[in-house]
Design a protein around this motif. Structure first.
Motif, PDB file in Angstrom:
ATOM      1  N   PRO A   1       0.836  -1.204   0.000  1.00 24.76           N
ATOM      2  CA  PRO A   1       0.000   0.000   0.000  1.00 24.76           C
ATOM      3  C   PRO A   1       0.870   1.252   0.000  1.00 24.76           C
ATOM      4  O   PRO A   1       2.055   1.210   0.314  1.00 24.76           O
ATOM      5  N   SER A   2       0.267   2.364  -0.359  1.00 25.05           N
ATOM      6  CA  SER A   2       0.986   3.631  -0.315  1.00 25.05           C
ATOM      7  C   SER A   2       1.145   4.065   1.139  1.00 25.05           C
ATOM      8  O   SER A   2       0.171   4.075   1.900  1.00 25.05           O
ATOM      9  N   GLY A   3       2.362   4.419   1.542  1.00 18.62           N
ATOM     10  CA  GLY A   3       2.628   4.779   2.920  1.00 18.62           C
ATOM     11  C   GLY A   3       2.086   6.155   3.271  1.00 18.62           C
ATOM     12  O   GLY A   3       1.940   7.026   2.403  1.00 18.62           O
ATOM     13  N   VAL A   4       1.809   6.370   4.558  1.00 18.70           N
ATOM     14  CA  VAL A   4       1.290   7.657   5.025  1.00 18.70           C
ATOM     15  C   VAL A   4       2.226   8.295   6.050  1.00 18.70           C
ATOM     16  O   VAL A   4       1.854   9.263   6.705  1.00 18.70           O
ATOM     17  N   THR A   5       3.431   7.749   6.201  1.00 17.45           N
ATOM     18  CA  THR A   5       4.439   8.346   7.074  1.00 17.45           C
ATOM     19  C   THR A   5       5.740   8.470   6.286  1.00 17.45           C
ATOM     20  O   THR A   5       5.941   7.740   5.306  1.00 17.45           O
ATOM     21  N   PRO A   6       6.643   9.378   6.692  1.00 21.02           N
ATOM     22  CA  PRO A   6       7.928   9.469   5.993  1.00 21.02           C
ATOM     23  C   PRO A   6       8.706   8.164   6.026  1.00 21.02           C
ATOM     24  O   PRO A   6       9.369   7.794   5.046  1.00 21.02           O
ATOM     25  N   GLU A   7       8.626   7.444   7.151  1.00 17.61           N
ATOM     26  CA  GLU A   7       9.319   6.166   7.253  1.00 17.61           C
ATOM     27  C   GLU A   7       8.762   5.168   6.235  1.00 17.61           C
ATOM     28  O   GLU A   7       9.505   4.429   5.586  1.00 17.61           O
TER      29      GLU A   7
ATOM     30  N   GLN B   1       8.631   5.153  17.067  1.00 25.87           N
ATOM     31  CA  GLN B   1       8.155   6.499  16.770  1.00 25.87           C
ATOM     32  C   GLN B   1       7.976   6.689  15.270  1.00 25.87           C
ATOM     33  O   GLN B   1       8.669   6.056  14.470  1.00 25.87           O
ATOM     34  N   ILE B   2       7.045   7.564  14.927  1.00 28.81           N
ATOM     35  CA  ILE B   2       6.890   7.999  13.543  1.00 28.81           C
ATOM     36  C   ILE B   2       7.027   9.520  13.504  1.00 28.81           C
ATOM     37  O   ILE B   2       6.654  10.204  14.454  1.00 28.81           O
ATOM     38  N   GLU B   3       7.590  10.031  12.416  1.00 29.15           N
ATOM     39  CA  GLU B   3       7.783  11.479  12.302  1.00 29.15           C
ATOM     40  C   GLU B   3       6.460  12.213  12.194  1.00 29.15           C
ATOM     41  O   GLU B   3       6.295  13.295  12.760  1.00 29.15           O
ATOM     42  N   LYS B   4       5.522  11.623  11.469  1.00 31.13           N
ATOM     43  CA  LYS B   4       4.196  12.234  11.330  1.00 31.13           C
ATOM     44  C   LYS B   4       3.323  11.325  10.474  1.00 31.13           C
ATOM     45  O   LYS B   4       3.824  10.444   9.757  1.00 31.13           O
ATOM     46  N   ILE B   5       2.020  11.546  10.580  1.00 33.68           N
ATOM     47  CA  ILE B   5       1.060  10.968   9.637  1.00 33.68           C
ATOM     48  C   ILE B   5       0.754  12.060   8.628  1.00 33.68           C
ATOM     49  O   ILE B   5       0.352  13.168   9.007  1.00 33.68           O
ATOM     50  N   GLU B   6       0.961  11.778   7.363  1.00 31.79           N
ATOM     51  CA  GLU B   6       0.974  12.834   6.353  1.00 31.79           C
ATOM     52  C   GLU B   6      -0.391  13.154   5.756  1.00 31.79           C
ATOM     53  O   GLU B   6      -0.518  14.139   5.039  1.00 31.79           O
ATOM     54  N   GLU B   7      -1.395  12.341   6.046  1.00 29.00           N
ATOM     55  CA  GLU B   7      -2.716  12.638   5.492  1.00 29.00           C
ATOM     56  C   GLU B   7      -3.804  12.204   6.460  1.00 29.00           C
ATOM     57  O   GLU B   7      -3.618  11.276   7.258  1.00 29.00           O
ATOM     58  N   GLU B   8      -4.928  12.904   6.392  1.00 25.81           N
ATOM     59  CA  GLU B   8      -6.072  12.551   7.224  1.00 25.81           C
ATOM     60  C   GLU B   8      -6.746  11.304   6.654  1.00 25.81           C
ATOM     61  O   GLU B   8      -6.625  10.986   5.475  1.00 25.81           O
ATOM     62  N   GLY B   9      -7.476  10.612   7.523  1.00 22.60           N
ATOM     63  CA  GLY B   9      -8.212   9.453   7.053  1.00 22.60           C
ATOM     64  C   GLY B   9      -8.304   8.365   8.090  1.00 22.60           C
ATOM     65  O   GLY B   9      -7.818   8.499   9.222  1.00 22.60           O
ATOM     66  N   ALA B  10      -8.943   7.275   7.700  1.00 26.05           N
ATOM     67  CA  ALA B  10      -9.112   6.101   8.559  1.00 26.05           C
ATOM     68  C   ALA B  10      -8.266   4.974   8.001  1.00 26.05           C
ATOM     69  O   ALA B  10      -8.383   4.628   6.815  1.00 26.05           O
ATOM     70  N   PHE B  11      -7.412   4.408   8.851  1.00 30.58           N
ATOM     71  CA  PHE B  11      -6.474   3.368   8.408  1.00 30.58           C
ATOM     72  C   PHE B  11      -6.654   2.133   9.291  1.00 30.58           C
ATOM     73  O   PHE B  11      -6.563   2.218  10.517  1.00 30.58           O
ATOM     74  N   VAL B  12      -6.896   1.012   8.654  1.00 28.22           N
ATOM     75  CA  VAL B  12      -7.162  -0.211   9.395  1.00 28.22           C
ATOM     76  C   VAL B  12      -5.895  -0.696  10.096  1.00 28.22           C
ATOM     77  O   VAL B  12      -4.778  -0.525   9.601  1.00 28.22           O
ATOM     78  N   GLY B  13      -6.089  -1.273  11.275  1.00 26.31           N
ATOM     79  CA  GLY B  13      -4.989  -1.878  12.013  1.00 26.31           C
ATOM     80  C   GLY B  13      -5.312  -3.328  12.315  1.00 26.31           C
ATOM     81  O   GLY B  13      -6.479  -3.697  12.487  1.00 26.31           O
TER      82      GLY B  13
END
Length: 364
Positions: free
Chosen positions: A46-52, A273-285
């Motif tokens: 999937p397309s990532g939503v964090t810089p990592e 740690q993550i640097e940030k979440i780059e977009e709003e939305g709902a992400f399944v875990g």
């Protein structure tokens, strides 16, 4: 004539080597691969939503580019050997039975030894580079979340929130001292108990390693837990299991982490740690560790909202400690329940027959 052929072969080998090493060096870059190549070579990532996640995605695709270059070169050599030096072809050419043997060509054998070593070293270097960034603990988290996995659900609590994001503008310490002290009391059994403290002096029922917070979201069979987090904010997760091994996995983070009981005793670093979440939305875990009967239904959702909405959310949770998480989500204009976990459901009633999904197109 023979020298010209050798020089021609050397030029071709040099060009192939340049392509190979160019691909390998690009494998470590944070440069995004062309979209067309990525769609073919990402193997369903999937397309990532964090810089990592973005760095790992790019690394993954460029490694595949390098692998294809190596594969094409090797297949080309195999095909040349099969068709150019085949017995029938040599008979037609009136050539000797065997082509020229190169087993004692020292430069060639050194090259065939050194080049693979260099390839492995380059891949190792960029692997460590990506891994180091992903596991670094120096990102200055403004939100610290306690994640407790248990059969078969999740508890999320806010341990710390910086002043910029907390309701009153002051750093928020979310530790629930009363419950933490009660958990500390479980560390040792009463001395009069038979076989007290059997595990290195501590109780089998020791829960002191778990973290308890004032604001918590606990999943249940009826409700998938929703973890609300701010975008554009460094976040730390502290993981632990209340029973067996579990794993915290958000596919869009492109990174999963095991959750153990007594993580320090098991020599596990429970934080990431993550640097940030780059977009709003709902992400399944998901839980990514086979943990028992209802493992497949052990889902959660990360709801990424703006920092302004997150501050409103924290304000509501503090002012209304008895209100459910769904009410806090409605207060900030968000869907009150998980929207990303379908078609999987959390209800375990009547699932022994394997019917644990719902029609994702059905209206609720």
């Amino acid at each position: 004539m023979e020298k010209q052929k050798n020089r021609s072969f050397a030029k071709k080998a040099g060009a192939a080597g340049s392509l190979l090493f160019g691909g390998l060096f690009l494998a470590g870059c944070e440069v995004a691969p062309p979209a067309g190549i990525a769609r073919v070579l990402d193997m369903g990532w999937p397309s990532g939503v964090t810089p990592e996640a973005t760095q790992m995605y790019n690394f993954w695709v460029w490694v595949w580019v390098a692998a294809w270059i190596i594969g094409i070169i090797m297949w080309g050599l195999f095909l040349v050997a099969i068709f150019a030096w085949g017995n029938k072809r040599r008979e037609k050419q009136g050539a000797p039975e065997f082509p020229k043997q190169l087993q004692y060509n020292v430069p060639l054998e050194l090259g065939l030894t050194i080049v693979p070593i260099i390839i492995v070293m380059v891949l190792f270097f960029f692997t460590v580079q990506a891994q180091t960034r992903t596991t670094a603990l120096n990102k200055g988290p403004e939100v610290v979340v306690d994640v407790t996995a248990f059969q078969w659900n999740w508890k999320f609590g806010y341990a710390n929130v910086s002043g910029n994001l907390s309701a009153d503008g002051q750093d928020y310490d979310g530790r629930d001292k009363e419950r933490q002290d009660l958990a500390e009391m479980t560390k040792h059994d009463p001395e009069e108990m038979h076989n007290a403290n059997p595990i290195h002096g501590t109780s089998m029922g020791d829960l002191s390693y778990l973290n308890y917070n004032q604001i918590e979201t606990v999943g249940s069979t009826e409700e998938v837990p929703v973890l609300v987090l701010p975008t554009d904010t460094a976040i730390e997760f502290r993981l632990a299991s209340a029973d067996v091994n579990h794993a915290f996995w958000v596919p869009e983070f492109l990174f999963k982490r095991d959750a153990y009981a007594h993580p320090e005793s098991n020599q596990q670093e429970r934080r990431f740690q993550i640097e940030k979440i780059e977009e709003e939305g709902a992400f399944v875990g998901r839980c990514a560790e086979m943990c028992g009967t209802y493992h497949a239904m052990m889902n959660f959702e990360v709801r990424a909202v703006t920092p302004e909405k997150f501050k409103q959310y924290m304000d509501f949770r503090l002012e209304n400690p008895q209100a459910p998480n769904s009410a806090a989500l409605q207060e900030i204009g968000e869907a009150p329940y998980a929207t990303s976990t379908k078609p999987f459901v959390s209800n375990r009633v009547g699932t022994r027959d394997g019917q644990n999904t719902v029609d994702p197109n059905a209206t609720v």
